[in-house]
Design a protein around this motif. Structure first.
Motif, short mmCIF file in Angstrom:
data_model
loop_
_atom_site.label_atom_id
_atom_site.label_comp_id
_atom_site.label_asym_id
_atom_site.label_seq_id
_atom_site.Cartn_x
_atom_site.Cartn_y
_atom_site.Cartn_z
N ASP A 208 0.83 -1.21 0.00
CA ASP A 208 0.00 0.00 0.00
C ASP A 208 0.86 1.26 0.00
N THR A 209 1.93 1.26 0.77
CA THR A 209 2.78 2.45 0.84
C THR A 209 3.32 2.82 -0.54
N GLU A 210 3.87 1.84 -1.24
CA GLU A 210 4.44 2.09 -2.56
C GLU A 210 3.35 2.45 -3.58
N THR A 211 2.25 1.71 -3.55
CA THR A 211 1.17 1.97 -4.51
C THR A 211 0.52 3.32 -4.25
N ASP A 212 0.27 3.63 -2.99
CA ASP A 212 -0.36 4.91 -2.66
C ASP A 212 0.51 6.09 -3.09
N ASN A 213 1.82 5.96 -2.90
CA ASN A 213 2.72 7.03 -3.35
C ASN A 213 2.58 7.28 -4.85
N ARG A 214 2.45 6.22 -5.60
CA ARG A 214 2.30 6.36 -7.06
C ARG A 214 0.93 6.91 -7.42
N LEU A 215 -0.10 6.48 -6.70
CA LEU A 215 -1.44 7.00 -6.95
C LEU A 215 -1.52 8.49 -6.63
N TYR A 317 -11.90 -13.03 -4.22
CA TYR A 317 -10.84 -13.17 -5.22
C TYR A 317 -11.12 -12.33 -6.47
N ALA A 318 -12.34 -12.39 -7.00
CA ALA A 318 -12.66 -11.63 -8.21
C ALA A 318 -12.54 -10.14 -7.95
N GLU A 319 -13.04 -9.71 -6.80
CA GLU A 319 -12.93 -8.30 -6.41
C GLU A 319 -11.47 -7.88 -6.30
N SER A 320 -10.64 -8.74 -5.74
CA SER A 320 -9.22 -8.43 -5.55
C SER A 320 -8.51 -8.31 -6.90
N GLN A 321 -8.80 -9.24 -7.82
CA GLN A 321 -8.18 -9.16 -9.13
C GLN A 321 -8.62 -7.89 -9.87
N GLN A 322 -9.87 -7.51 -9.68
CA GLN A 322 -10.36 -6.28 -10.32
C GLN A 322 -9.61 -5.05 -9.82
N ILE A 323 -9.26 -5.05 -8.54
CA ILE A 323 -8.50 -3.92 -7.99
C ILE A 323 -7.13 -3.82 -8.66
N LEU A 324 -6.45 -4.95 -8.82
CA LEU A 324 -5.15 -4.92 -9.48
C LEU A 324 -5.30 -4.51 -10.94
N ASP A 325 -6.36 -4.96 -11.60
CA ASP A 325 -6.61 -4.56 -12.98
C ASP A 325 -6.87 -3.05 -13.07
N ASP A 326 -7.64 -2.53 -12.11
CA ASP A 326 -7.95 -1.10 -12.10
C ASP A 326 -6.70 -0.26 -11.87
N LEU A 327 -5.78 -0.76 -11.07
CA LEU A 327 -4.52 -0.05 -10.86
C LEU A 327 -3.74 0.08 -12.16
N GLU A 328 -3.72 -1.00 -12.94
CA GLU A 328 -3.03 -0.95 -14.23
C GLU A 328 -3.67 0.11 -15.14
N VAL A 329 -4.99 0.13 -15.17
CA VAL A 329 -5.71 1.09 -16.00
C VAL A 329 -5.41 2.52 -15.53
N ALA A 330 -5.31 2.70 -14.22
CA ALA A 330 -5.05 4.03 -13.67
C ALA A 330 -3.62 4.50 -13.92
N GLY A 331 -2.72 3.55 -14.26
CA GLY A 331 -1.35 3.92 -14.56
C GLY A 331 -0.32 3.43 -13.57
N VAL A 332 -0.70 2.48 -12.70
CA VAL A 332 0.23 1.92 -11.73
C VAL A 332 0.53 0.47 -12.12
#
Length: 368
Positions: A208-215, A317-332
């Motif tokens: 979260d620390t690394e991802t939040d910094n990028r977000l 699990y599906a919700e969790s994978q969607q979060i990682l997919d959404d991060l990619e779309v957002a640019g992380v």
């Protein structure tokens, strides 16, 4: 044990303490946490030991003796840390027996400066296993590419291993493969698989620390909506990978030969962002057959106001994978985040080890 911690353990979570010091051992603090708060395991690392050695007088007598004998800093580090870990193993031995060897474990870390050297890591793991000489020991080996071979080789020799510094799902799959390869070799060599154990330490809050910094740098509303969601999603998906591996014939064959499951261990569960609930990396990662190793402040927070809502991993699990997919779309980039964290994790632990060496060198000079 309070009702909250009882509910946590009833759900299959083993609460471990992410801290160790001679003051905690000699003052009875560890024994009280075991008897009153239900702590069933201990993890340690170079940062913890550096703080412990530099903050009290409990180490003075041993360090003075080592100084008079002319013992160098690297060997002094092994002897001082092994002393504390051996003592902790003895404190936890009753838990080890009561749980049939499942818990009551204490971890000691291989010098992280060796993380890129397979043979040196294995040699150090052997030395620590021999030096501590307790059946409820875990030797911590980092999950670098070079560490994977050392993990398999150590297990093949009957050494119980805590695989540390896991961040990515791909690396976790490689860790599971290394675990199974090592246990297969141990079986072939005639080792009693039931006497051995392993955990796979998946680091949580740092994601979260690394991802939040990028977000935050992206600054969009889409990015802000994803803050604080990556770490728990990543850990939940790791548990899904654990279940898939456990259902495979290779794993089941070894279980029939007495192998214990390599449990996922949630590490780095202290919350770094004060705006987040301080129990989130415990209450949101409840599932059977996991370990959660917590700083004492997090353990106390869970005890005081943690809300245990049952299993919070399955069906997510599906919700969790969607979060990682959404991060990619957002640019992380997930791959870049976890790769950065692994490299930084090794470097930070190596730096902490060097800092501990500096503290020991100063103390040895004082005691000479």
């Amino acid at each position: 044990m309070t009702a909250t911690l009882e509910r946590l353990t009833a759900e299959g979570v083993a609460p471990w303490l992410d801290d160790l010091s001679r003051e905690r051992l000699a003052g009875g603090g560890l024994s009280r946490l075991v008897s009153e708060q239900g702590v069933v395991g201990i993890t340690s690392n170079p940062t913890i030991f550096d703080k412990a050695i530099g903050s009290g007088r409990r180490y003075d007598a041993q360090l003075a003796g080592l100084a008079r004998r002319g013992v160098g800093v690297p060997e002094a580090a092994r002897l001082v840390t092994a002393y504390d870990v051996r003592w902790a193993c003895d404190v936890l031995h009753g838990v080890y027996e009561a749980t049939g060897g499942k818990d009551g474990r204490v971890s000691i870390e291989v010098d992280p400066r060796l993380a890129r050297d397979t043979e040196a890591t294995l040699a150090e793991a052997r030395a620590l296993w021999w030096l501590v000489d307790r059946p409820n020991l875990y030797v911590k080996i980092p999950a670098t590419r070079e560490g994977l071979g050392a993990i398999s080789a150590a297990l093949a020799e009957g050494i119980s291993v805590n695989v540390t510094l896991i961040f990515s799902l791909d690396r976790y799959d490689q860790v599971v493969d290394a675990f199974l390869a090592g246990m297969e070799e141990a079986r072939s060599a005639g080792h009693d698989l039931s006497s051995m154990a392993s955990v796979a330490s998946f680091f949580v809050s740092r994601v979260d620390t690394e991802t939040d910094n990028r977000l935050d740098k992206l600054g969009s509303s889409q990015a802000q909506a994803l803050r604080g969601r990556a770490a728990i999603a990543n850990a939940r998906l790791a548990y899904e990978h654990f279940e898939k591996a456990r259902s495979g014939e290779r794993w089941r064959s070894l279980e029939r030969a007495g192998m214990r499951p390599q449990r996922p261990l949630w590490a780095s569960t202290g919350v770094k962002d004060p705006s987040y609930d301080d129990t989130r990396y415990v209450v949101e990662l409840v599932a059977p057959d996991v370990v959660n190793t917590m700083p004492e402040a997090t353990l106390r927070a869970v005890e005081d106001h943690g809300e245990i809502r049952g299993d919070t991993v399955h069906s997510r699990y599906a919700e969790s994978q969607q979060i990682l997919d959404d991060l990619e779309v957002a640019g992380v980039s997930y791959h870049d985040v976890v790769t950065t964290l692994e490299e930084e994790g090794v470097d930070k632990f190596a730096a902490s080890w060097s800092e501990m060496f500096g503290t020991l060198e100063k103390e040895l000079r004082t005691g000479a």
